[in-house]
Write a protein that holds these residues in place. Structure first.
Motif, mmCIF file in Angstrom:
data_model
loop_
_atom_site.group_PDB
_atom_site.id
_atom_site.type_symbol
_atom_site.label_atom_id
_atom_site.label_comp_id
_atom_site.label_asym_id
_atom_site.label_seq_id
_atom_site.Cartn_x
_atom_site.Cartn_y
_atom_site.Cartn_z
ATOM 1 N N LEU A 49 -0.110 8.638 8.354
ATOM 2 C CA LEU A 49 1.012 7.915 8.913
ATOM 3 C C LEU A 49 0.547 6.472 9.047
ATOM 4 O O LEU A 49 -0.358 6.188 9.822
ATOM 5 C CB LEU A 49 1.374 8.490 10.284
ATOM 6 C CG LEU A 49 2.654 7.982 10.934
ATOM 7 C CD1 LEU A 49 3.219 9.035 11.866
ATOM 8 C CD2 LEU A 49 2.448 6.679 11.658
ATOM 9 N N LEU A 105 3.485 8.880 5.259
ATOM 10 C CA LEU A 105 4.623 8.399 6.036
ATOM 11 C C LEU A 105 4.331 6.934 6.310
ATOM 12 O O LEU A 105 3.602 6.598 7.239
ATOM 13 C CB LEU A 105 4.767 9.188 7.339
ATOM 14 C CG LEU A 105 5.052 10.673 7.161
ATOM 15 C CD1 LEU A 105 4.910 11.411 8.478
ATOM 16 C CD2 LEU A 105 6.432 10.863 6.580
ATOM 17 N N SER A 162 0.402 13.070 1.306
ATOM 18 C CA SER A 162 1.628 12.851 2.063
ATOM 19 C C SER A 162 1.464 11.568 2.861
ATOM 20 O O SER A 162 0.567 11.471 3.704
ATOM 21 C CB SER A 162 1.877 14.035 2.995
ATOM 22 O OG SER A 162 2.996 13.780 3.806
#
Length: 135
Positions: free
Chosen positions: A93, A117, A115
């Motif tokens: 993140l 974000l 992944s």
């Protein structure tokens, strides 16, 4: 010749659509001096919402084992994973920067999932090589 460090931008530009009445109210608050400009208002509103949900975000970060902030992926890290026979599942993140000396081949051999974000900074060829693993 000296090697120059890649400058990492401090922010990411986004575009939003806002209703006419809401925009008018933002403009009014800017005119009255509550905010220096529209961007200042939007940044403040975003920070307020993040603060409001801080505990929830903290719990999700812990539950999902997410790296928070800046995550650098280096050639040495991926080579070590390859040598150990490991595949990395990277969740972040914030900002993920994949070093420019990481080849698409090395990335595919060592990154099972990525992944992000936030923002991913990587060579276009590297992004293409990992496109089926990026979420």
């Amino acid at each position: 010749m000296a090697k120059t460090a890649t400058k990492i931008p401090e922010s990411e530009k986004i575009t939003i659509n806002i209703g006419h009445v809401d925009l008018g109210q933002v403009e009014l608050l800017v005119q009255e001096g509550f905010y220096s400009n529209r961007s200042d208002f939007i940044r403040t509103a975003i920070r307020n919402q993040i603060d409001r949900h801080a505990e929830t975000v903290r719990q999700i970060i812990i539950r999902k084992s997410v790296d928070l902030g800046l995550r650098r992926i280096t050639h040495a890290e991926l080579t070590a994973a390859k040598d150990a026979g490991q595949m990395l599942d990277i969740r972040a993140l914030g900002l993920v920067v994949i070093a420019p000396d990481v080849t698409p081949e090395l990335a595919r051999e060592t990154i099972s999932a990525l992944s992000v974000l936030g923002t991913l900074q990587a060579d276009d060829a590297l992004k293409a090589a990992l496109s089926d693993r990026i979420s």
